[in-house]
Scaffold this motif. Structure first.
Motif, PDB file in Angstrom:
ATOM      1  N   VAL A  42       0.793  -1.229   0.153  1.00 44.42           N
ATOM      2  CA  VAL A  42      -0.089   0.112   0.022  1.00 44.42           C
ATOM      3  C   VAL A  42       0.927   1.449  -0.129  1.00 44.42           C
ATOM      4  O   VAL A  42       0.632   2.229  -0.810  1.00 44.42           O
ATOM      5  CB  VAL A  42      -0.889   0.063   1.215  1.00 44.42           C
ATOM      6  N   GLY A  43       2.039   1.154   0.736  1.00 40.71           N
ATOM      7  CA  GLY A  43       2.954   2.367   0.842  1.00 40.71           C
ATOM      8  C   GLY A  43       3.445   2.570  -0.727  1.00 40.71           C
ATOM      9  O   GLY A  43       3.389   3.764  -1.022  1.00 40.71           O
ATOM     10  N   GLY A  44       3.743   1.585  -1.395  1.00 42.12           N
ATOM     11  CA  GLY A  44       4.310   1.713  -2.795  1.00 42.12           C
ATOM     12  C   GLY A  44       3.060   2.079  -3.559  1.00 42.12           C
ATOM     13  O   GLY A  44       3.418   3.203  -4.377  1.00 42.12           O
ATOM     14  N   ILE A  45       1.980   1.577  -3.689  1.00 42.26           N
ATOM     15  CA  ILE A  45       0.666   2.152  -4.754  1.00 42.26           C
ATOM     16  C   ILE A  45       0.567   3.341  -4.036  1.00 42.26           C
ATOM     17  O   ILE A  45       0.151   4.298  -5.136  1.00 42.26           O
ATOM     18  CB  ILE A  45      -0.318   1.300  -4.544  1.00 42.26           C
ATOM     19  N   GLY A  46       0.342   3.998  -2.843  1.00 39.30           N
ATOM     20  CA  GLY A  46       0.063   5.200  -2.548  1.00 39.30           C
ATOM     21  C   GLY A  46       1.008   6.140  -3.097  1.00 39.30           C
ATOM     22  O   GLY A  46       0.564   7.415  -3.530  1.00 39.30           O
ATOM     23  N   GLY A  47       2.438   6.167  -2.998  1.00 40.63           N
ATOM     24  CA  GLY A  47       3.366   6.867  -3.726  1.00 40.63           C
ATOM     25  C   GLY A  47       2.900   7.096  -5.256  1.00 40.63           C
ATOM     26  O   GLY A  47       2.936   7.753  -5.797  1.00 40.63           O
ATOM     27  N   VAL A  48       2.658   5.641  -5.758  1.00 40.16           N
ATOM     28  CA  VAL A  48       2.601   5.752  -7.314  1.00 40.16           C
ATOM     29  C   VAL A  48       1.165   6.558  -7.474  1.00 40.16           C
ATOM     30  O   VAL A  48       1.136   7.181  -8.469  1.00 40.16           O
ATOM     31  CB  VAL A  48       2.112   4.314  -7.760  1.00 40.16           C
ATOM     32  N   ILE A  49       0.112   6.284  -6.795  1.00 40.71           N
ATOM     33  CA  ILE A  49      -1.203   7.198  -7.108  1.00 40.71           C
ATOM     34  C   ILE A  49      -0.712   8.512  -7.015  1.00 40.71           C
ATOM     35  O   ILE A  49      -0.874   9.566  -8.038  1.00 40.71           O
ATOM     36  CB  ILE A  49      -1.887   6.905  -6.077  1.00 40.71           C
ATOM     37  N   GLY A  50      -0.248   9.099  -5.974  1.00 43.80           N
ATOM     38  CA  GLY A  50       0.234  10.364  -5.705  1.00 43.80           C
ATOM     39  C   GLY A  50       0.994  10.986  -7.104  1.00 43.80           C
ATOM     40  O   GLY A  50       0.827  12.169  -7.534  1.00 43.80           O
ATOM     41  N   ALA A  51       2.098  10.238  -7.344  1.00 41.64           N
ATOM     42  CA  ALA A  51       2.864  10.732  -8.393  1.00 41.64           C
ATOM     43  C   ALA A  51       2.366  10.815  -9.811  1.00 41.64           C
ATOM     44  O   ALA A  51       2.348  11.464 -10.355  1.00 41.64           O
ATOM     45  CB  ALA A  51       4.260   9.800  -8.449  1.00 41.64           C
ATOM     46  N   PHE A  52       1.323   9.749 -10.053  1.00 43.09           N
ATOM     47  CA  PHE A  52       0.564   9.538 -11.196  1.00 43.09           C
ATOM     48  C   PHE A  52      -0.117  10.912 -11.571  1.00 43.09           C
ATOM     49  O   PHE A  52      -0.377  11.573 -12.608  1.00 43.09           O
ATOM     50  CB  PHE A  52      -0.091   8.426 -11.111  1.00 43.09           C
ATOM     51  N   LEU A  53      -1.108  11.043 -10.244  1.00 45.78           N
ATOM     52  CA  LEU A  53      -1.950  12.418 -10.442  1.00 45.78           C
ATOM     53  C   LEU A  53      -1.208  13.662 -10.429  1.00 45.78           C
ATOM     54  O   LEU A  53      -1.645  14.442 -11.362  1.00 45.78           O
ATOM     55  CB  LEU A  53      -2.783  12.313  -9.238  1.00 45.78           C
ATOM     56  N   TYR A  54      -0.199  13.684  -9.922  1.00 42.06           N
ATOM     57  CA  TYR A  54       0.798  14.739 -10.036  1.00 42.06           C
ATOM     58  C   TYR A  54       1.355  15.094 -11.490  1.00 42.06           C
ATOM     59  O   TYR A  54       1.165  16.225 -12.179  1.00 42.06           O
ATOM     60  CB  TYR A  54       1.783  15.005  -9.124  1.00 42.06           C
ATOM     61  N   GLU A  55       1.650  14.012 -12.094  1.00 38.88           N
ATOM     62  CA  GLU A  55       2.345  13.978 -13.472  1.00 38.88           C
ATOM     63  C   GLU A  55       1.152  14.385 -14.325  1.00 38.88           C
ATOM     64  O   GLU A  55       1.569  14.971 -15.465  1.00 38.88           O
ATOM     65  CB  GLU A  55       3.050  12.848 -13.750  1.00 38.88           C
ATOM     66  N   GLN A  56      -0.101  13.844 -14.228  1.00 40.83           N
ATOM     67  CA  GLN A  56      -1.128  14.162 -15.077  1.00 40.83           C
ATOM     68  C   GLN A  56      -1.568  15.339 -15.158  1.00 40.83           C
ATOM     69  O   GLN A  56      -2.038  15.921 -15.857  1.00 40.83           O
ATOM     70  CB  GLN A  56      -2.329  13.065 -14.774  1.00 40.83           C
ATOM     71  N   HIS A  57      -1.592  16.098 -13.873  1.00 35.80           N
ATOM     72  CA  HIS A  57      -2.057  17.544 -13.789  1.00 35.80           C
ATOM     73  C   HIS A  57      -1.206  18.406 -13.789  1.00 35.80           C
ATOM     74  O   HIS A  57      -1.672  19.726 -14.089  1.00 35.80           O
ATOM     75  CB  HIS A  57      -2.984  17.640 -12.603  1.00 35.80           C
ATOM     76  N   ALA A  58       0.095  18.414 -13.646  1.00 33.42           N
ATOM     77  CA  ALA A  58       1.006  19.372 -13.630  1.00 33.42           C
ATOM     78  C   ALA A  58       1.838  19.582 -15.120  1.00 33.42           C
ATOM     79  O   ALA A  58       2.074  18.341 -15.602  1.00 33.42           O
ATOM     80  CB  ALA A  58       1.876  19.497 -12.742  1.00 33.42           C
ATOM     81  N   CYS A  73       1.338  10.832  -0.001  1.00 33.40           N
ATOM     82  CA  CYS A  73       0.287   9.853  -0.240  1.00 33.40           C
ATOM     83  C   CYS A  73       0.736   8.213   0.278  1.00 33.40           C
ATOM     84  O   CYS A  73      -0.079   7.474   0.872  1.00 33.40           O
ATOM     85  CB  CYS A  73       0.129   9.725  -1.733  1.00 33.40           C
ATOM     86  N   SER A  74       2.202   8.137   0.068  1.00 28.83           N
ATOM     87  CA  SER A  74       2.684   6.687   0.435  1.00 28.83           C
ATOM     88  C   SER A  74       2.504   6.733   1.906  1.00 28.83           C
ATOM     89  O   SER A  74       1.955   5.548   2.677  1.00 28.83           O
ATOM     90  CB  SER A  74       4.016   6.461   0.113  1.00 28.83           C
ATOM     91  N   MET A  75       2.786   7.580   2.902  1.00 28.62           N
ATOM     92  CA  MET A  75       2.765   7.549   4.358  1.00 28.62           C
ATOM     93  C   MET A  75       1.289   7.439   4.670  1.00 28.62           C
ATOM     94  O   MET A  75       0.904   6.745   5.670  1.00 28.62           O
ATOM     95  CB  MET A  75       3.410   8.679   4.967  1.00 28.62           C
ATOM     96  N   LEU A  76       0.209   8.233   4.119  1.00 31.49           N
ATOM     97  CA  LEU A  76      -1.005   8.414   4.450  1.00 31.49           C
ATOM     98  C   LEU A  76      -1.597   6.821   4.101  1.00 31.49           C
ATOM     99  O   LEU A  76      -2.212   6.482   5.029  1.00 31.49           O
ATOM    100  CB  LEU A  76      -1.893   9.343   3.355  1.00 31.49           C
ATOM    101  N   GLY A  77      -1.387   6.069   2.905  1.00 32.06           N
ATOM    102  CA  GLY A  77      -1.877   5.001   2.928  1.00 32.06           C
ATOM    103  C   GLY A  77      -1.246   3.737   4.124  1.00 32.06           C
ATOM    104  O   GLY A  77      -2.031   3.167   4.335  1.00 32.06           O
TER     105      GLY A  77
END
Lengths: 325, 522
Positions: A42-58, A73-77
C-alpha cells in the motif's frame, strides 16, 4: 564488479530495512503485524497514485512537490493500514495473526487494483505504469559520488530514501534503548500488565508504535517503486520482500541497528544469483531461497542458545485486557 | 497508639468499598479501613476473603462499584494504576510485576513520567542511594531473570520507593521468602514505618501479623469483620475472627462403610520451576468409602499434591494404589495418566481449573465427554453414540441447564460446567475420585448437587479426595481432613470431632524450618 554488487545489495536491502525497522517497532509493542507485506504494498501504490496524479495534472514538475506528494500519499496509505490493524487487534482484540494475514492479502489486492486502474487510465496494455519523471527526482544522488571510485559507488551513490532508511534504523535503536518512551514501549511488548501497573497507557503505546512502524514500513514500498524499479509499477512486482523484512526482524534479534547490516546481507543473498555465471532458472530459484534458509538456521541457533535477549518480546501476539482474570 | 497519633488524619481511609465481579459473589462488601502515617496495618483473611481485590482497588487496578477513598483526608478517584501512583500509593504484588529481560534499574525507572533521554547512570546511582538508606542489598544492573525470588521482591520495593510512595501495599510478601529473608524484610519495613510511611501488609500468617504490625484488619467473605490493635490481641482471637462463626450446612453425611486403604502416599516431595520445595515429605492414606478432605490456604501445595498423584507433576516419593478386587499394590509414581489408566486404575481427577485443564471450552458437551474415551472404538473413526448417550444422561441426571448437548461448554455457567466435568469423571466409575475446589464459584443449589454426587460416590465405596477452601463445608462433608501449610502436613484430623478454630490454627501454624528439618530426619 564487487562495488557494483555491494551497491545492488544495498539497494535490494533498503526496502527490507524499512520493513524490518517498522516491524521491530511494532513488535516491541507486542503486536505481531503480519500485515507488513500488504502495508509495504500500500505504501508503494500510495506513492504511485500521488505521483501519477501529479504528473497528469501538472504541466511542468516542481522537484520538491514531485517528491513530497508521493511521499505523503505513501505515508497516508500505510498509516491507514496501521490504524486499521490497531483498531482490529488493540481496540477489538481480534486475533493478530489472522488480522495480519488478512491485511497482507488486502494490501496486495489494493495495490494490484489501483495499479491496474491507473494503467488503464494511462492507456497501457499491460498492468504497469511508468513514472520515470518522478523517479528521477527520487533517485537524485550526490553529484561527486562517481568521481570517488568504488567508495563513492558503494556509499555515496544512493538516493535520499536509502540514507533515510539507515537514519530511521539508528534513530529507532536509540529510541528503544536510550529514552524513557522506548523503555516503556519495550515494557508494553514484554508484559503489558506490568507496564499498565507502572502507569503506562498500553493501548496508546500499541497504537503509536504500530502506526509509526507501518508508516516506516510503507516507505520501503515507496523506495522499491521509485528507486529500485526506476518508477515502474508493475502488479505483483514487489514480490516476497515483505516476508523477507519480517524474517529480517528475527535475524536482527529485534534490534534496528543490527538490521542495517542484516538488510545488506539479505539483499546480497537475494541477488547473488545474478552474479553467478551460467546459472539456469531453477538454480536461480534455489539461490533466492538463501535469505530464508539463513533465517531458519539462525532461528535454530538462537533457540539452542536460549539467550533471553535474543527472544521475541514475551507478549508478542497476545491481546491485553486489564480486568482479565 | 498514643492519643496524638489517633488525632491525626489517616494517610489512607476507605469507606464502604464494594466490588462485584460479573456473575460472581461480592468480592468486597462495604469495607471500611484506615491506616496512618508511620503505621503498619495487617490485612488478614482466608483465601477468597477479598484481600487482594481490595488492594487492587487501592492500587487503581480495579475500580470499585461503590465507596470512597480518602488520602490524607481528601477524597480521590482512582481510575488507573497511574492515578494511584500520582497519589503516592505503591503496590508490591504477590506475583511480581517485573520484566524478565530488563535490569533491576530499568524495571525501577519504568513507571516514571519522564520524557526524553534515559540517563542510566544517574538512575543506577539513585537506586543505590535508596538501597543504602533502607539497607537493601541489590545489584542495580542485574537482569531480573538472573535473580532469586527475594532479590526480585527487593526490586519491587525499591521501585515503589523510587517513585516516592508514601503508602505501601504488600500482597503476601513473605509467601515466597525463607525465614531469614522474611526477618530482613520486616526490619526494612520497620525502618520505613519509622520514616513516616503508611504500610499495608496482606498475610495469613498470624505470627507475622503479631510481630510486625501495629493494627490488624480482618476480612472474611468480603466483609470487614473487625479491626484490632495488635498489642491487645492474640493468635486465638485472630483465628476466630478469620474463620468466622460456624455455619450449619446440613450436608448429609454417613459413616464410612467398610473402609480399606485404597491410596497410599509416602514421603511425597516436589519442587517447582524455581527450585522451591512446594511439597515436603507428605504421607497419608486414603480409604475406600470415605471423603478425605484437604484444607490449607491457597498455594500450600494442594495443586501439586493432586497433580503428583494423577501423574501430571514430577515428584519424589511413593504413591501406591491398592486394587479393591485383587488387593494387589500398584505403583503409580513416575507414570503418565495414560499409563495409570492402562494399569487398570480407575482414577478420576476434577482439576480446579475447569476450562483450562478439565474441559475444552469451545467444544460441545458430547465432545468433552468423548475426551475420556477418545481411544475407544475401531479404526480411525470416533465412536460417537456412547458419548452422546452419556452426555444426555449427564444433562438429565445432574440437571445441567444448557440449550443442547452441542452447545460449547464455555457458554454454560460455572455450576453447569462443573456438573459436566464431575458427571464425566463419575461416569468412568472411579475407585479414586480427586476433586479440587469443586464448588468454587457455584451457587448454593449447584453446590449441594455436587455434595450429593460426592456422597453417592463415597457410599459406592470410592475413595474421594476433596480439596476445599470453605472450612464449614470441609467440616460437614469430609470424614477426615488433612491440613497443609506451606507444603507440609500440619495435621490429619477427624472432621466429626475437630473445630473450625483448630483447622484455622493448623492452616496458619508456624512451623519453624529448623524443626521441620529435624522432623524429617526423625
Amino acid at each position: 564488479m564487487w562495488a557494483a554488487f555491494i551497491r545492488r545489495a544495498i539497494m535490494q536491502g533498503i526496502p527490507l530495512l524499512y520493513g524490518s525497522t517498522g516491524e521491530i517497532l511494532t513488535e516491541k509493542s507486542g503486536n505481531l503485524n503480519l500485515g507488513i507485506p500488504g502495508i509495504m504494498y500500500v505504501g508503494g501504490i500510495g506513492g504511485v497514485i500521488g505521483a501519477f496524479l501529479y504528473e497528469q495534472h501538472a504541466s511542468t514538475l516542481n522537484p520538491l512537490l514531485a517528491v513530497l506528494i508521493p511521499l505523503l500519499c505513501s505515508m497516508l496509505g500505510s498509516l491507514l493500514m496501521g490504524l486499521l490493524y490497531c483498531f482490529l487487534t488493540v481496540t477489538m482484540r481480534a486475533n493478530q495473526n489472522v488480522t495480519g494475514l488478512a491485511m497482507t492479502t488486502f494490501g496486495v489486492g489494493v495495490g494490484n487494483f489501483y495499479g491496474g486502474s491507473l494503467a488503464k487510465l494511462a492507456g497501457s496494455d499491460v498492468p504497469s505504469i511508468n513514472l520515470t519523471a518522478t523517479s528521477s527526482y527520487f533517485r537524485a544522488s550526490l553529484p561527486f559520488a562517481e568521481k570517488l571510485g568504488w567508495f563513492g559507488e558503494i556509499f555515496l551513490s544512493h538516493s535520499f530514501l536509502a540514507y533515510l532508511a539507515i537514519i530511521m534504523a539508528l534513530v529507532s535503536s536509540f529510541f528503544l534503548v536510550k529514552t524513557h518512551s522506548g523503555l516503556r514501549l519495550r515494557a508494553v511488548g514484554e508484559s503489558p500488565a506490568t507496564a499498565d501497573a507502572a502507569g503506562v497507557n498500553v493501548a496508546r503505546y500499541k497504537y503509536f508504535a504500530t502506526c509509526i512502524g507501518s508508516v516506516i514500513a510503507g516507505l520501503g514500498g515507496l523506495y522499491y517503486v521509485m528507486d529500485y524499479a526506476n518508477g515502474v509499477w508493475s502488479n505483483d512486482g514487489f514480490g516476497d520482500r515483505g516476508w523477507l523484512a519480517i524474517a529480517l526482524v528475527i535475524f536482527a534479534v529485534w534490534k534496528p541497528n543490527y538490521s542495517i547490516l542484516g538488510s545488506i546481507l539479505f539483499g546480497g543473498l537475494y541477488i547473488v544469483h545474478n552474479y553467478i555465471p551460467n546459472l539456469d532458472v531453477s538454480g536461480q530459484e534455489l539461490f533466492k531461497m538463501l535469505p530464508y534458509v539463513v533465517t531458519i538456521l539462525f532461528l535454530i541457533v538462537t533457540s539452542i542458545g536460549k539467550k533471553r535477549e535474543a527472544q521475541p518480546p514475551a507478549s508478542l501476539g497476545l491481546p491485553y485486557f486489564r480486568e482479565d482474570r | 497508639m498514643t492519643k496524638a497519633q489517633q488525632g491525626k488524619v489517616p494517610a489512607l481511609r476507605l469507606e464502604g468499598i464494594t466490588k462485584e465481579f460479573v456473575g460472581k459473589v461480592k468480592a468486597n462488601d462495604n469495607i471500611n479501613l484506615s491506616v496512618d502515617h508511620g503505621q503498619i496495618l495487617s490485612v488478614l483473611g482466608e483465601n477468597g476473603s477479598g484481600k487482594t481485590t481490595l488492594m487492587n482497588i487501592i492500587a487503581g487496578i480495579y475500580f470499585p462499584d461503590h465507596g470512597h477513598i480518602y488520602i490524607d483526608g481528601e477524597e480521590v478517584v482512582m481510575r488507573s494504576p497511574k492515578d494511584a501512583l500520582r497519589h503516592n500509593i505503591g503496590m508490591i504484588h504477590q506475583h511480581f510485576k517485573l520484566i524478565d529481560i530488563f535490569s533491576a534499574t530499568e524495571n525501577i525507572v519504568l513507571g516514571l513520567d519522564e520524557k526524553g533521554r534515559l540517563d542510566m547512570k544517574q538512575c543506577v546511582n539513585r537506586v543505590k542511594e535508596i538501597a543504602t538508606q533502607y539497607g537493601f542489598e541489590i545489584d542495580p544492573e542485574k537482569k531480573i531473570y538472573e535473580m532469586s525470588v527475594s532479590e526480585k521482591q527487593t526490586v519491587e520495593i525499591i521501585k515503589v520507593l523510587y517513585r516516592g510512595a508514601d503508602i505501601l501495599i504488600l500482597d503476601e510478601p513473605t509467601a515466597v521468602l525463607t525465614p531469614q529473608e522474611t526477618e530482613k524484610l520486616f526490619n526494612i519495613l520497620r525502618k520505613m514505618r519509622d520514616d513516616g510511611k503508611a504500610i499495608i501488609i496482606i498475610t495469613h500468617k498470624l505470627h507475622e501479623v503479631l510481630s510486625l504490625s501495629d493494627r490488624v484488619t480482618v476480612l472474611c467473605k468480603g466483609r470487614n469483620v473487625g479491626t484490632v490493635t495488635t498489642a491487645e490481641t492474640n493468635e486465638t482471637e485472630l483465628t476466630e475472627f478469620m474463620v468466622g462463626k460456624k455455619v450449619m450446612l446440613n450436608i448429609n453425611r454417613t459413616m464410612p462403610r467398610d473402609p480399606k486403604p485404597r491410596l497410599l502416599v509416602k514421603n511425597l516431595s516436589c519442587k517447582d520451576v524455581e527450585g522451591l520445595e512446594v511439597l515436603k515429605d507428605i504421607s497419608f492414606t486414603v480409604n475406600s468409602g470415605e471423603i478425605f478432605g484437604i484444607a490449607g490456604v491457597a498455594g500450600s501445595g494442594q495443586r501439586e499434591l493432586l497433580e503428583g498423584i494423577a501423574g501430571l507433576q514430577k515428584c519424589e516419593g511413593e504413591v501406591v494404589y491398592l486394587d479393591p478386587k485383587t488387593g494387589e499394590a500398584k505403583d503409580l509414581q513416575k507414570k503418565t495418566p495414560l499409563q495409570i489408566q492402562e494399569l487398570g486404575v480407575r482414577l478420576s481427577f476434577v482439576p480446579e481449573d475447569r476450562l483450562g485443564m478439565g474441559l475444552v471450552g469451545n467444544m460441545s458437551i458430547v465432545d468433552n465427554v468423548m475426551l475420556r474415551s477418545y481411544n475407544k472404538g475401531k479404526g480411525i473413526f470416533l465412536h460417537r453414540s456412547a458419548p452422546t448417550e452419556l452426555a444426555d444422561k449427564i444433562i438429565k441426571e445432574l440437571e445441567v441447564v444448557t440449550p443442547g448437548k452441542s452447545t460449547p461448554v464455555r457458554r454454560l455457567s460455572g455450576g453447569n460446567v462443573q456438573k459436566v466435568l464431575v458427571g464425566r469423571e463419575i461416569a468412568a466409575s472411579p475407585t479414586v475420585l480427586m476433586t479440587a475446589y469443586p464448588v468454587r464459584g457455584l451457587d448454593i443449589n449447584a453446590s449441594y448437587t455436587i455434595y450429593n454426587l460426592l456422597n453417592k460416590q463415597k457410599e459406592g465405596g470410592t475413595a474421594v479426595v476433596f480439596v476445599g477452601e470453605d472450612l464449614d463445608v470441609l467440616l460437614e462433608l469430609c470424614d477426615r481432613i488433612l491440613v497443609l501449610c506451606s507444603g507440609k502436613v500440619t495435621g490429619i484430623v477427624d472432621a466429626r470431632t475437630t473445630t473450625k478454630a483448630e483447622l484455622g490454627r493448623l492452616m496458619t501454624q508456624n512451623t519453624n524450618d529448623k524443626d521441620g528439618a529435624s522432623d524429617g530426619q526423625g
